[in-house]
Motif scaffolding. Structure first.
Motif, PDB file in Angstrom:
ATOM      1  N   GLU A  88      15.624  10.438   2.321  1.00 30.62           N
ATOM      2  CA  GLU A  88      14.580  10.887   1.392  1.00 30.62           C
ATOM      3  C   GLU A  88      14.343   9.894   0.255  1.00 30.62           C
ATOM      4  O   GLU A  88      15.245   9.191  -0.193  1.00 30.62           O
ATOM      5  N   HIS A  89      13.110   9.922  -0.208  1.00 29.38           N
ATOM      6  CA  HIS A  89      12.749   9.269  -1.473  1.00 29.38           C
ATOM      7  C   HIS A  89      13.461  10.046  -2.581  1.00 29.38           C
ATOM      8  O   HIS A  89      13.680  11.264  -2.457  1.00 29.38           O
ATOM      9  N   HIS A  90      13.813   9.377  -3.664  1.00 31.65           N
ATOM     10  CA  HIS A  90      14.519  10.064  -4.761  1.00 31.65           C
ATOM     11  C   HIS A  90      13.754  11.311  -5.239  1.00 31.65           C
ATOM     12  O   HIS A  90      14.364  12.273  -5.722  1.00 31.65           O
ATOM     13  N   HIS A 125       7.855  13.519   5.754  1.00 33.55           N
ATOM     14  CA  HIS A 125       7.089  13.551   7.001  1.00 33.55           C
ATOM     15  C   HIS A 125       6.980  12.140   7.577  1.00 33.55           C
ATOM     16  O   HIS A 125       6.883  11.960   8.778  1.00 33.55           O
ATOM     17  N   GLY A 126       7.012  11.133   6.695  1.00 33.66           N
ATOM     18  CA  GLY A 126       7.000   9.736   7.142  1.00 33.66           C
ATOM     19  C   GLY A 126       7.814   8.928   6.159  1.00 33.66           C
ATOM     20  O   GLY A 126       7.553   8.989   4.954  1.00 33.66           O
ATOM     21  N   SER A 127       8.804   8.201   6.657  1.00 34.24           N
ATOM     22  CA  SER A 127       9.708   7.497   5.733  1.00 34.24           C
ATOM     23  C   SER A 127       9.043   6.283   5.104  1.00 34.24           C
ATOM     24  O   SER A 127       8.473   5.446   5.799  1.00 34.24           O
ATOM     25  N   ASN A 128       9.173   6.173   3.771  1.00 31.47           N
ATOM     26  CA  ASN A 128       8.596   5.025   3.069  1.00 31.47           C
ATOM     27  C   ASN A 128       9.429   3.770   3.260  1.00 31.47           C
ATOM     28  O   ASN A 128       9.065   2.709   2.779  1.00 31.47           O
ATOM     29  N   VAL A 129      10.566   3.872   3.967  1.00 29.21           N
ATOM     30  CA  VAL A 129      11.397   2.687   4.213  1.00 29.21           C
ATOM     31  C   VAL A 129      11.419   2.328   5.698  1.00 29.21           C
ATOM     32  O   VAL A 129      11.140   1.197   6.074  1.00 29.21           O
ATOM     33  N   LEU A 187       7.328  19.570   3.677  1.00 30.99           N
ATOM     34  CA  LEU A 187       7.157  18.191   4.142  1.00 30.99           C
ATOM     35  C   LEU A 187       6.667  17.344   2.983  1.00 30.99           C
ATOM     36  O   LEU A 187       5.690  17.692   2.305  1.00 30.99           O
ATOM     37  N   ASP A 188       7.354  16.219   2.758  1.00 36.76           N
ATOM     38  CA  ASP A 188       6.899  15.236   1.784  1.00 36.76           C
ATOM     39  C   ASP A 188       5.920  14.323   2.524  1.00 36.76           C
ATOM     40  O   ASP A 188       6.325  13.478   3.322  1.00 36.76           O
ATOM     41  N   GLY A 189       4.641  14.534   2.255  1.00 40.08           N
ATOM     42  CA  GLY A 189       3.597  13.811   2.992  1.00 40.08           C
ATOM     43  C   GLY A 189       3.079  12.577   2.260  1.00 40.08           C
ATOM     44  O   GLY A 189       2.002  12.082   2.593  1.00 40.08           O
ATOM     45  N   ALA A 190       3.847  12.080   1.288  1.00 41.74           N
ATOM     46  CA  ALA A 190       3.354  10.943   0.495  1.00 41.74           C
ATOM     47  C   ALA A 190       2.902   9.784   1.386  1.00 41.74           C
ATOM     48  O   ALA A 190       1.925   9.107   1.090  1.00 41.74           O
ATOM     49  N   GLN A 191       3.613   9.567   2.503  1.00 44.48           N
ATOM     50  CA  GLN A 191       3.271   8.416   3.337  1.00 44.48           C
ATOM     51  C   GLN A 191       2.444   8.781   4.565  1.00 44.48           C
ATOM     52  O   GLN A 191       1.995   7.884   5.283  1.00 44.48           O
ATOM     53  N   THR A 192       2.255  10.071   4.843  1.00 41.73           N
ATOM     54  CA  THR A 192       1.449  10.422   6.018  1.00 41.73           C
ATOM     55  C   THR A 192       0.032  10.853   5.629  1.00 41.73           C
ATOM     56  O   THR A 192      -0.887  10.724   6.441  1.00 41.73           O
ATOM     57  N   GLY A 209       0.469  16.548 -10.477  1.00 41.35           N
ATOM     58  CA  GLY A 209       0.431  15.169 -10.983  1.00 41.35           C
ATOM     59  C   GLY A 209       0.795  14.154  -9.905  1.00 41.35           C
ATOM     60  O   GLY A 209       0.728  12.954 -10.143  1.00 41.35           O
ATOM     61  N   GLY A 210       1.212  14.588  -8.717  1.00 41.70           N
ATOM     62  CA  GLY A 210       1.606  13.654  -7.659  1.00 41.70           C
ATOM     63  C   GLY A 210       2.624  14.321  -6.747  1.00 41.70           C
ATOM     64  O   GLY A 210       2.976  15.497  -6.942  1.00 41.70           O
ATOM     65  N   ALA A 211       3.110  13.570  -5.767  1.00 44.47           N
ATOM     66  CA  ALA A 211       4.086  14.136  -4.820  1.00 44.47           C
ATOM     67  C   ALA A 211       5.359  14.574  -5.558  1.00 44.47           C
ATOM     68  O   ALA A 211       5.900  15.656  -5.302  1.00 44.47           O
ATOM     69  N   THR A 212       5.821  13.752  -6.483  1.00 42.30           N
ATOM     70  CA  THR A 212       7.040  14.082  -7.238  1.00 42.30           C
ATOM     71  C   THR A 212       6.848  15.393  -7.997  1.00 42.30           C
ATOM     72  O   THR A 212       7.718  16.279  -7.966  1.00 42.30           O
ATOM     73  N   ALA A 213       5.717  15.508  -8.665  1.00 42.64           N
ATOM     74  CA  ALA A 213       5.448  16.734  -9.430  1.00 42.64           C
ATOM     75  C   ALA A 213       5.412  17.935  -8.489  1.00 42.64           C
ATOM     76  O   ALA A 213       5.931  19.013  -8.804  1.00 42.64           O
ATOM     77  N   ASN A 265       0.795  -1.227   0.000  1.00 40.32           N
ATOM     78  CA  ASN A 265       0.000   0.000   0.000  1.00 40.32           C
ATOM     79  C   ASN A 265       0.827   1.276   0.000  1.00 40.32           C
ATOM     80  O   ASN A 265       0.347   2.325  -0.428  1.00 40.32           O
ATOM     81  N   ALA A 266       2.081   1.185   0.464  1.00 39.28           N
ATOM     82  CA  ALA A 266       2.917   2.387   0.466  1.00 39.28           C
ATOM     83  C   ALA A 266       3.286   2.770  -0.970  1.00 39.28           C
ATOM     84  O   ALA A 266       3.618   3.915  -1.249  1.00 39.28           O
ATOM     85  N   ALA A 267       3.239   1.792  -1.882  1.00 37.50           N
ATOM     86  CA  ALA A 267       3.487   2.116  -3.289  1.00 37.50           C
ATOM     87  C   ALA A 267       2.202   2.619  -3.932  1.00 37.50           C
ATOM     88  O   ALA A 267       2.193   3.618  -4.652  1.00 37.50           O
ATOM     89  N   PHE A 304       1.547  15.522  -1.488  1.00 38.33           N
ATOM     90  CA  PHE A 304       1.220  14.086  -1.456  1.00 38.33           C
ATOM     91  C   PHE A 304       0.619  13.644  -2.783  1.00 38.33           C
ATOM     92  O   PHE A 304       0.342  14.464  -3.657  1.00 38.33           O
ATOM     93  N   SER A 305       0.453  12.323  -2.906  1.00 33.88           N
ATOM     94  CA  SER A 305      -0.056  11.719  -4.146  1.00 33.88           C
ATOM     95  C   SER A 305      -1.430  11.102  -3.930  1.00 33.88           C
ATOM     96  O   SER A 305      -1.669  10.476  -2.890  1.00 33.88           O
ATOM     97  N   GLY A 306      -2.284  11.213  -4.927  1.00 37.83           N
ATOM     98  CA  GLY A 306      -3.640  10.669  -4.822  1.00 37.83           C
ATOM     99  C   GLY A 306      -3.684   9.160  -4.667  1.00 37.83           C
ATOM    100  O   GLY A 306      -4.498   8.621  -3.912  1.00 37.83           O
ATOM    101  N   HIS A 307      -2.800   8.457  -5.368  1.00 36.77           N
ATOM    102  CA  HIS A 307      -2.952   6.989  -5.407  1.00 36.77           C
ATOM    103  C   HIS A 307      -2.554   6.294  -4.107  1.00 36.77           C
ATOM    104  O   HIS A 307      -2.731   5.100  -3.971  1.00 36.77           O
ATOM    105  N   LYS A 308      -2.005   7.047  -3.162  1.00 36.84           N
ATOM    106  CA  LYS A 308      -1.699   6.428  -1.859  1.00 36.84           C
ATOM    107  C   LYS A 308      -2.813   6.703  -0.844  1.00 36.84           C
ATOM    108  O   LYS A 308      -2.797   6.150   0.252  1.00 36.84           O
ATOM    109  N   VAL A 309      -3.747   7.568  -1.196  1.00 38.89           N
ATOM    110  CA  VAL A 309      -4.888   7.842  -0.299  1.00 38.89           C
ATOM    111  C   VAL A 309      -6.172   7.310  -0.940  1.00 38.89           C
ATOM    112  O   VAL A 309      -7.220   7.950  -0.867  1.00 38.89           O
TER     113      VAL A 309
END
Ligand SMILES: Cc1ncc(COP(=O)(O)O)c(C=O)c1O
Length: 409
Positions: A121-123, A171-175, A198-203, A92-96, A29-31, A221-226
């Motif tokens: 950090e994530h790349h 904000h939350g490590s994906n690893v 804050l990179d909130g992709a995982q929070t 388009g997402g957290a990266t964008a 789910n983190a992906a 953050f990214s839509g596909h993780k929520v």
């Protein structure tokens, strides 16, 4: 009453047993989280009945689409606990989102200014800053990581210097699953006159929040993780900062006036939404966060904490040398567990877990290679949880890992 993940799982066709032939224990789910039917339906309904470009036409359909798009923005603002929807930019997402920030804020940097990120950090929160470093001669520096996989905030005080313009961290490590103490960091960052991203992709998947209380200046953050669709994400920024930032991308309805020599731009959020925005996906994202907010979020958090602990304790009890990354049991973490098994490659583990046990895991660097280099490990296997996961999924993971270690060991 105990939280029942089954009450969330019924909302997903893919999780209803008759939908697929093979067993599925989805722990990736983190992906990408799975998507509930109501989110798909909201997008289908929009494209079936109201499809039109937004902020352009004056015909009825265009007006309805624009209204739906702006309502989606307001729904996301509500989810974030933000009173002004104009602080919410669709990306388009957290990266964008991070790239928009790097390219826009980058235009305001001077040579030798500094950006402070961290080793975990994530790349997506490394590369954009390295690009600006190469282009403009700024410096990117890295906050170190503690042995238990947290950003070492004790070092922040002396590493944030007068030339530091931006501190941008997860904000939350994906690893490692570690949660960054944003409030403490924000105090240090603002004392030096810098901005905190804050990179909130995982929070963001953790449920409705009070974002301003975190003290950050920007959050992505990214839509596909929520539980939303792909191709959409959010960049939230404090309005007084956004309004002084130049656009990162140009074109479409982000303009006020276009001349051959010079153009002027709209106020945020539109200034940062060049081209046709992801309209249908924005409507899907709004449906997703509304769906999540209507669940028993407090119960969900407790349930995911319990399952995370079960995974950590269960893996520790397996013989064969499993090392779990990140904060110890008892410390706060997001609901994911990454681990290494001595002598086994994560890709082999994922293959066996998939083929023999129907457990979907992720193996490798998880787009955080510098962290793995620092920890001197050649990849990890990650199990990440979402609202629909239950004790059966954890049993399948633990029994599967026992089998996996016998087969591969
Ligand atoms: C912490 C973190 N940051 C950024 C990203 C990038 O997200 P996306 O690929 O959706 O842009 C991810 C994705 O896994 C992530 O976990």
């Amino acid at each position: 009453m105990a939280f029942d993940p089954g009450l969330a799982a019924v909302d997903f066709t893919i999780l209803r047993s008759q939908a697929r032939e093979e067993e599925l224990h989805y722990l990736d789910n983190a992906a990408m989280a799975l998507i509930p039917d109501c989110v798909i339906n909201a997008m289908v309904e929009h494209d079936t009945l109201r499809r039109s470009n937004v902020k352009r036409g004056s015909h009825r359909l265009a007006e309805e689409a624009t209204e739906a798009f702006e309502k989606a923005r307001a729904a996301v603002a509500d989810y974030l606990g933000v009173s002004d929807p104009d602080e919410v930019v669709f990306t388009g997402g957290a990266t964008a989102g991070i790239n928009i920030l790097a390219h826009s804020l980058g235009l305001m940097f001077e040579r030798n200014d500094e950006v402070l990120i961290s080793q975990l950090e994530h790349h997506s929160n490394i590369i954009p800053w390295q690009v600006i470093q190469q282009r403009q001669g700024i410096k990117v520096r890295y906050l170190p990581v503690t042995p238990d996989g947290r950003i070492n905030l004790e070092r922040a005080e002396d590493m944030i210097k007068s030339r530091t313009r931006i501190v941008s961290v997860t904000h939350g490590s994906n690893v490692t699953g570690a949660i960054t103490d944003a409030r403490t960091l924000s105090g240090l960052v603002h004392d030096r006159g810098a901005f905190l991203i804050l990179d909130g992709a995982q929070t963001a998947p953790g449920g409705p929040m009070d974002l301003p209380a975190l003290g950050a200046d920007f959050y992505v953050f990214s839509g596909h993780k929520v539980y939303g669709p792909t191709g959409v994400g959010i960049l939230w920024g404090r309005k007084e900062i956004l309004k002084n930032m130049p656009p990162a991308l140009g074109g479409g309805e982000m303009i006020q006036d276009v001349g051959l020599e010079k153009s002027t731009f709209l106020d945020p959020p539109h200034r940062f939404e060049a081209g046709t925005p992801p309209v249908t996906q924005a409507i899907g994202l709004a449906a997703a966060v509304k769906w999540l907010a209507a669940k028993d979020v407090k119960g969900m958090r407790g349930h995911l904490r319990r399952l995370t602990l079960r995974i950590m304790e269960g893996l520790t009890q397996l013989s064969g040398g499993i090392k779990i990354l990140g904060p110890e049991t008892g410390m706060e973490r997001i609901p994911l567990v990454s681990f290494c098994v001595e002598g086994l490659h994560p890709h082999d583990i994922c293959q066996v877990m998939n083929d023999r046990h129907g457990v979907a895991l992720r193996g490798g660097f998880h787009c955080a290679q510098p962290l793995h280099d620092f920890l001197k490990i050649d990849g990890t296997t990650r199990a990440s949880l979402a609202i629909y996961n239950n004790d059966n999924d954890v049993d399948a993971l633990l029994n599967g890992m026992e089998d996996c270690m016998k087969i591969l060991g």
